[in-house]
Design an enzyme around this catalytic site. Structure first.
Site, mmCIF file in Angstrom:
data_model
loop_
_atom_site.group_PDB
_atom_site.id
_atom_site.type_symbol
_atom_site.label_atom_id
_atom_site.label_comp_id
_atom_site.label_asym_id
_atom_site.label_seq_id
_atom_site.Cartn_x
_atom_site.Cartn_y
_atom_site.Cartn_z
ATOM 1 N N HIS A 10 -9.059 44.690 -61.476
ATOM 2 C CA HIS A 10 -9.657 45.107 -62.835
ATOM 3 C C HIS A 10 -10.491 45.435 -62.139
ATOM 4 C CE1 HIS A 10 -7.723 40.549 -64.311
ATOM 5 N NE2 HIS A 10 -7.796 42.048 -64.129
ATOM 6 N N LYS A 30 -4.134 30.869 -73.340
ATOM 7 C CA LYS A 30 -3.995 30.693 -71.922
ATOM 8 C C LYS A 30 -4.864 29.692 -70.806
ATOM 9 C CE LYS A 30 -2.725 35.434 -70.558
ATOM 10 N NZ LYS A 30 -3.537 36.375 -69.550
ATOM 11 N N ARG A 73 0.953 47.239 -63.149
ATOM 12 C CA ARG A 73 1.139 46.685 -61.777
ATOM 13 C C ARG A 73 2.405 46.308 -61.588
ATOM 14 N NH1 ARG A 73 -1.410 40.378 -61.622
ATOM 15 N NH2 ARG A 73 -0.175 41.495 -63.396
ATOM 16 N N SER A 86 -4.193 36.847 -62.081
ATOM 17 C CA SER A 86 -5.271 35.838 -61.507
ATOM 18 C C SER A 86 -4.638 34.768 -61.084
ATOM 19 C CB SER A 86 -6.816 35.978 -63.025
ATOM 20 O OG SER A 86 -6.621 37.484 -63.002
#
Length: 166
Positions: free
Chosen positions: A19, A43, A97, A135
């Site tokens: 990030h 989430k 990514r 993450s």
């Protein structure tokens, strides 16, 4: 000339070096950057909204000072394009990514353009050093007492260790 305001949205649970890399590169493209910390109840974040905002603010203060670009951190729980309109963003900044990121983001761009075709989306490829960082994987490594120092800023690593030492 129109002021370019970028919006970099995410959950940031936790903030990773991936990030940070995207932000450090995004500030080269905009006059101002807003970091939108999403309230995403689906989430089930490890960190509270307040903790995530504080974590991001700490790192953004450093980047803003180094770059000279104003960076604001704001939580949001609304449609991304509505939030972009609220903060007067001209562009949405997204990091990529892998191919799987592209497929998801490609669909999102189409939907977002249908909602507001005046706001462009800019994709920045993750630096090769950070392409594997996710993450959810960082949280798993931290939970199992692994070394996360090469994945997150120091203050985020300390926050993760504190969460899992309880």
């Amino acid at each position: 000339m129109t002021k370019l305001i970028g919006l970099y949205p995410g959950t940031f649970d936790p903030l990773t070096l991936g990030h940070v890399d995207i932000v450090e590169r995004a500030v080269k493209l905009v006059d101002e950057l807003v970091i939108g910390v999403a309230i995403n109840r689906d989430k089930s974040p490890l960190f509270s909204l307040e903790e995530r905002v504080a974590m991001v603010e700490q790192e953004m203060a450093r980047i803003s000072k180094a770059s000279g670009v104003p960076i604001t951190v704001k939580p949001f729980e609304t449609l991304l394009m509505k939030f972009a309109e609220e903060v007067k963003a001209n562009i949405i900044v997204r990091g990529l990514r892998a191919v799987s990121d592209f497929e998801y983001e490609f669909q999102m761009v189409g939907m977002n353009q249908a909602l507001n075709d005046e706001i462009e989306t800019v994709f920045l490829m993750a630096d090769a050093r950070y392409q594997s960082i996710a993450s959810r994987l960082v949280k798993e490594i931290a939970r199992l007492d692994g070394d996360i120092s090469s994945f997150v800023p120091d203050h985020a690593a300390a926050a993760l260790r504190a969460k899992f030492s309880k």
